[in-house]
Design an enzyme around this catalytic site. Sequence first.
Site, PDB file in Angstrom:
ATOM      1  N   ARG A 182       3.793 -10.406   0.688  1.00  0.00           N
ATOM      2  CA  ARG A 182       2.623 -11.286   0.583  1.00  0.00           C
ATOM      3  C   ARG A 182       1.351 -10.446   0.467  1.00  0.00           C
ATOM      4  NH1 ARG A 182      -0.701 -13.606   4.532  1.00  0.00           N
ATOM      5  NH2 ARG A 182       0.618 -12.721   6.177  1.00  0.00           N
TER       6      ARG A 182
ATOM      7  N   LYS B 291       8.117   7.855   8.795  1.00  0.00           N
ATOM      8  CA  LYS B 291       8.702   6.917   7.836  1.00  0.00           C
ATOM      9  C   LYS B 291       8.915   7.596   6.480  1.00  0.00           C
ATOM     10  CE  LYS B 291       5.875   4.613   5.569  1.00  0.00           C
ATOM     11  NZ  LYS B 291       4.695   3.749   5.301  1.00  0.00           N
TER      12      LYS B 291
ATOM     13  N   GLU C 260      10.209  -1.380   3.433  1.00  0.00           N
ATOM     14  CA  GLU C 260      10.388   0.074   3.505  1.00  0.00           C
ATOM     15  C   GLU C 260      11.620   0.431   4.328  1.00  0.00           C
ATOM     16  OE1 GLU C 260       5.791   1.684   2.988  1.00  0.00           O
ATOM     17  OE2 GLU C 260       6.569   1.262   4.996  1.00  0.00           O
TER      18      GLU C 260
ATOM     19  N   HIS D  50       2.660  12.965 -22.588  1.00  0.00           N
ATOM     20  CA  HIS D  50       4.034  12.583 -22.942  1.00  0.00           C
ATOM     21  C   HIS D  50       5.009  13.739 -22.708  1.00  0.00           C
ATOM     22  CE1 HIS D  50       7.078  10.323 -25.134  1.00  0.00           C
ATOM     23  NE2 HIS D  50       7.365  11.432 -25.799  1.00  0.00           N
TER      24      HIS D  50
ATOM     25  N   TYR E  13       5.335  -4.816   4.023  1.00  0.00           N
ATOM     26  CA  TYR E  13       5.655  -3.458   3.582  1.00  0.00           C
ATOM     27  C   TYR E  13       6.542  -2.714   4.577  1.00  0.00           C
ATOM     28  CZ  TYR E  13       2.026  -1.479   6.663  1.00  0.00           C
ATOM     29  OH  TYR E  13       1.282  -1.093   7.756  1.00  0.00           O
TER      30      TYR E  13
ATOM     31  N   CYS F 208       0.284   6.526  12.808  1.00  0.00           N
ATOM     32  CA  CYS F 208       0.614   7.205  11.558  1.00  0.00           C
ATOM     33  C   CYS F 208       1.480   8.436  11.776  1.00  0.00           C
ATOM     34  CB  CYS F 208      -0.661   7.587  10.818  1.00  0.00           C
ATOM     35  SG  CYS F 208      -0.337   8.467   9.262  1.00  0.00           S
TER      36      CYS F 208
ATOM     37  N   ALA G 228       0.068   1.712  -0.940  1.00  0.00           N
ATOM     38  CA  ALA G 228       1.404   2.107  -1.362  1.00  0.00           C
ATOM     39  C   ALA G 228       2.433   1.464  -0.459  1.00  0.00           C
ATOM     40  CB  ALA G 228       1.558   3.625  -1.332  1.00  0.00           C
TER      41      ALA G 228
ATOM     42  N   CYS H 124       3.473   6.277   9.328  1.00  0.00           N
ATOM     43  CA  CYS H 124       3.488   6.830   7.966  1.00  0.00           C
ATOM     44  C   CYS H 124       4.306   8.108   7.819  1.00  0.00           C
ATOM     45  CB  CYS H 124       2.065   7.126   7.504  1.00  0.00           C
ATOM     46  SG  CYS H 124       0.838   5.890   7.946  1.00  0.00           S
TER      47      CYS H 124
ATOM     48  N   GLU I 209       1.962   7.315 -18.801  1.00  0.00           N
ATOM     49  CA  GLU I 209       1.304   7.196 -20.097  1.00  0.00           C
ATOM     50  C   GLU I 209       1.223   5.740 -20.545  1.00  0.00           C
ATOM     51  OE1 GLU I 209       3.648   8.404 -23.734  1.00  0.00           O
ATOM     52  OE2 GLU I 209       4.960   9.235 -22.200  1.00  0.00           O
TER      53      GLU I 209
END
Length: 460
Positions: free
Chosen positions: A206, A51, A183, A437, A179, A43, A342, A48, A442
């Site tokens: 996938r 990246k 990315e 808003h 991912y 990481c 994510a 992570c 929302e």
Amino acid sequence: MADHDVDLFVIGGGSGGVRAARVAAEYGARVMVAEEYRLGGTCVIRGCVPKKLLVYASRFHGEFEDAAGFGWTVPQSSFDWPTLIANKDREIARLEAAYGATLEKAGVKVLKSRAVLIDPHTVQLANGDRVRAAYVLISTGGTPSYGDPIPGLEHAISSNEAFHLREFPRRLVIQGGGYIAVEFAGIFAGLGSHVTLVYRGEKILRGFDDDVRAHLRVEMEARGIKVITGCKVAAIEHAGGHYSVQLSSGNKITADRVMFAVGRAPNVGKMGLEAAGVEIGKNGGIAVDEYSRTLVPNIYAVGDVTHRIALTPVAIREGHAFADTVFGGKPTAVDHVNVPMAVFSEPEVGSVGLTEAEARARLAQTDVYKAMFKPMKATLSGRDTRMLMKLVVDGLSGRVVGCHVVGEAAAEIAQIAAIAVKMGATKADFDATLALHPTASEELVTMRKKTASYAREAAE
């Protein structure tokens, strides 16, 4: 534990191992950590964190373009890859030092060495020294996989090497559809590379919701990324300062670099696992129970090496739970249900809970609510983009069992939505929440019309 040199020996100084070591030491345990490369693991060092820094860099190109619609005149910009990498390296070095300082403050001894199990309680270091430990925790993470061997595979790089390229590749071929692949496709495309993504399946990403998979591909292609599915790289040939990439379809692509991002495998090789009696599970990772304990009572494993859910927060939670269980007197099993995910693609993906397909397979009735809209920022920038939001609902209980977002700040939205999903919030709870808003999120509390529904007879 006087017959042991330490109470806990941790093999691997990544996020899970570091958390376990620190918490165990705070409980009063004598702890050693062996890390053969750099503290911080995948990481922090090659995953992570670096990246995400590159993702930030890649998005400025789009920001410069969008600024014109808001009245800004931006001079012609230029990008310097060595500057980005140097700045990234300084930040990673800072974080690595912080990890070391945290362990030192907790009283943990850090050894910069490879460690191999000799038996359930004995670990041998690279210099031949041996350490006896009451408990051993394996947290060696994962390593890039290259898939099946092909001619010229030695010319391909993985995500590890992508962070340290001396020259920026103007033409890049990436094999993979997960991912990591999407990315890096977004990163290099945003920085100015001509990117071709090659994936053997028919849909990228996938495991994610099918609407997310389809929507992201459209958005990626709109940003100039060429996506080729149902195909794979068959051979790589180095010629004249570039690479000729032969596809299984028979087509050829010329590239400056070829990157394979076809997945990661648990890092379990040459660790002495057999000598210690540690077994590998059917998923290829170290087999553990709900408390992260292997079949050997004093040996545990956490993080990517177990091949459960390969995410940093999961490894951290598992490491903490291990320390609580073994040294804190608080047996703690980690809940791996409804873990938010994510994808820092362009645009971003945030997801938590069941996909529509999973819900349809598991629930007696599934209701789906979707919204696809042009974000407010795009109304003046003129960018042709759409944001996707989707709620998957148990049609009988009304509980929201899945939330999927594609668009700007999708990961931030999914993190907050994950709280509601984890708590068991219903669609009625979402509907009763006033909208903030003007925001994109929302839409999650204003969707009223079902876009699809499905019912099946419950098996009895």
